[in-house]
Design a protein around this motif. Sequence first.
Motif, PDB file in Angstrom:
ATOM      1  N   ASN A   4      38.885  27.442  39.161  1.00  0.00           N
ATOM      2  CA  ASN A   4      39.172  26.100  38.643  1.00  0.00           C
ATOM      3  C   ASN A   4      38.718  25.939  37.198  1.00  0.00           C
ATOM      4  OD1 ASN A   4      40.198  25.480  41.157  1.00  0.00           O
ATOM      5  ND2 ASN A   4      38.361  24.432  41.847  1.00  0.00           N
ATOM      6  N   LEU A   5      37.531  26.416  36.913  1.00  0.00           N
ATOM      7  CA  LEU A   5      37.022  26.306  35.543  1.00  0.00           C
ATOM      8  C   LEU A   5      37.870  27.117  34.565  1.00  0.00           C
ATOM      9  CD1 LEU A   5      33.170  26.413  36.156  1.00  0.00           C
ATOM     10  CD2 LEU A   5      34.522  24.456  35.362  1.00  0.00           C
ATOM     11  N   THR A   6      38.331  28.274  35.002  1.00  0.00           N
ATOM     12  CA  THR A   6      39.177  29.093  34.120  1.00  0.00           C
ATOM     13  C   THR A   6      40.477  28.372  33.798  1.00  0.00           C
ATOM     14  OG1 THR A   6      38.193  31.147  34.940  1.00  0.00           O
ATOM     15  CG2 THR A   6      40.334  31.324  33.847  1.00  0.00           C
ATOM     16  N   TRP A   7      41.057  27.688  34.767  1.00  0.00           N
ATOM     17  CA  TRP A   7      42.281  26.925  34.504  1.00  0.00           C
ATOM     18  C   TRP A   7      42.023  25.778  33.530  1.00  0.00           C
ATOM     19  CZ3 TRP A   7      46.887  28.645  34.874  1.00  0.00           C
ATOM     20  CH2 TRP A   7      47.226  29.586  35.840  1.00  0.00           C
ATOM     21  N   VAL A   8      40.916  25.075  33.696  1.00  0.00           N
ATOM     22  CA  VAL A   8      40.587  23.967  32.785  1.00  0.00           C
ATOM     23  C   VAL A   8      40.329  24.507  31.378  1.00  0.00           C
ATOM     24  CG1 VAL A   8      38.915  22.140  32.277  1.00  0.00           C
ATOM     25  CG2 VAL A   8      39.706  22.485  34.626  1.00  0.00           C
ATOM     26  N   VAL A   9      39.552  25.580  31.289  1.00  0.00           N
ATOM     27  CA  VAL A   9      39.266  26.199  29.987  1.00  0.00           C
ATOM     28  C   VAL A   9      40.566  26.669  29.339  1.00  0.00           C
ATOM     29  CG1 VAL A   9      38.197  28.231  28.912  1.00  0.00           C
ATOM     30  CG2 VAL A   9      36.881  26.810  30.479  1.00  0.00           C
ATOM     31  N   SER A  10      41.455  27.244  30.123  1.00  0.00           N
ATOM     32  CA  SER A  10      42.742  27.714  29.589  1.00  0.00           C
ATOM     33  C   SER A  10      43.558  26.555  29.030  1.00  0.00           C
ATOM     34  CB  SER A  10      43.543  28.424  30.678  1.00  0.00           C
ATOM     35  OG  SER A  10      42.866  29.569  31.117  1.00  0.00           O
ATOM     36  N   ALA A  11      43.621  25.470  29.776  1.00  0.00           N
ATOM     37  CA  ALA A  11      44.373  24.300  29.303  1.00  0.00           C
ATOM     38  C   ALA A  11      43.791  23.776  27.988  1.00  0.00           C
ATOM     39  CB  ALA A  11      44.358  23.201  30.362  1.00  0.00           C
ATOM     40  N   LEU A  12      42.478  23.710  27.898  1.00  0.00           N
ATOM     41  CA  LEU A  12      41.848  23.238  26.656  1.00  0.00           C
ATOM     42  C   LEU A  12      42.156  24.178  25.490  1.00  0.00           C
ATOM     43  CD1 LEU A  12      38.398  21.964  27.957  1.00  0.00           C
ATOM     44  CD2 LEU A  12      40.305  20.587  27.100  1.00  0.00           C
ATOM     45  N   HIS A  13      42.141  25.480  25.733  1.00  0.00           N
ATOM     46  CA  HIS A  13      42.456  26.435  24.662  1.00  0.00           C
ATOM     47  C   HIS A  13      43.909  26.280  24.198  1.00  0.00           C
ATOM     48  CE1 HIS A  13      38.630  28.246  25.592  1.00  0.00           C
ATOM     49  NE2 HIS A  13      38.759  29.007  24.521  1.00  0.00           N
TER      50      HIS A  13
END
Length: 158
Positions: free
Chosen positions: A134-143
């Motif tokens: 989940n955190l990787t998806w959120v971090v990806s969206a922010l990037h």
Amino acid sequence: MLLFLNLKEESFMIDAANDRKYGYAGMIPLAVGFAGALFAISGSVAIFLDYSLLVLMFLTGSCWGALRTKKKKAEDWQLVFTIAIFLWGWFASYLPQNLAVLMLLVGYWMLRFLESDRVFDKVYTEEYYAIRRNLTWVVSALHILVFVLINYTDHMSK
């Protein structure tokens, strides 16, 4: 002796009880950097990238440690790959921001690829895997959003 070995083996499992709290709290600096970039606050993208790099390097070091606890099962490619991810992120810090943000994004997915190996099943719980996913998806969206702001908005170039 057998009891000691069993306790020792179980002590290496990562408990996700506090990881959810700390993981999502760790998103705050990225969200602040993104918000600053959204409102064209000077230096916000640099803060976002610096913090992203720190997190990527921290997680890579954590993977190195997890692999070392299971060194009988860790293969050389896994240890070399952790170093490669670390160097990838470090190299990104010397590039223009629009390239650095993409390289860091790729670095997080390289890390997810590494963590998908079965050797981490002995270290990570299912709950921890879910948190990291989940955190990787959120971090990806922010990037991706920061990349768009850097490249496709007028206020970032002023």
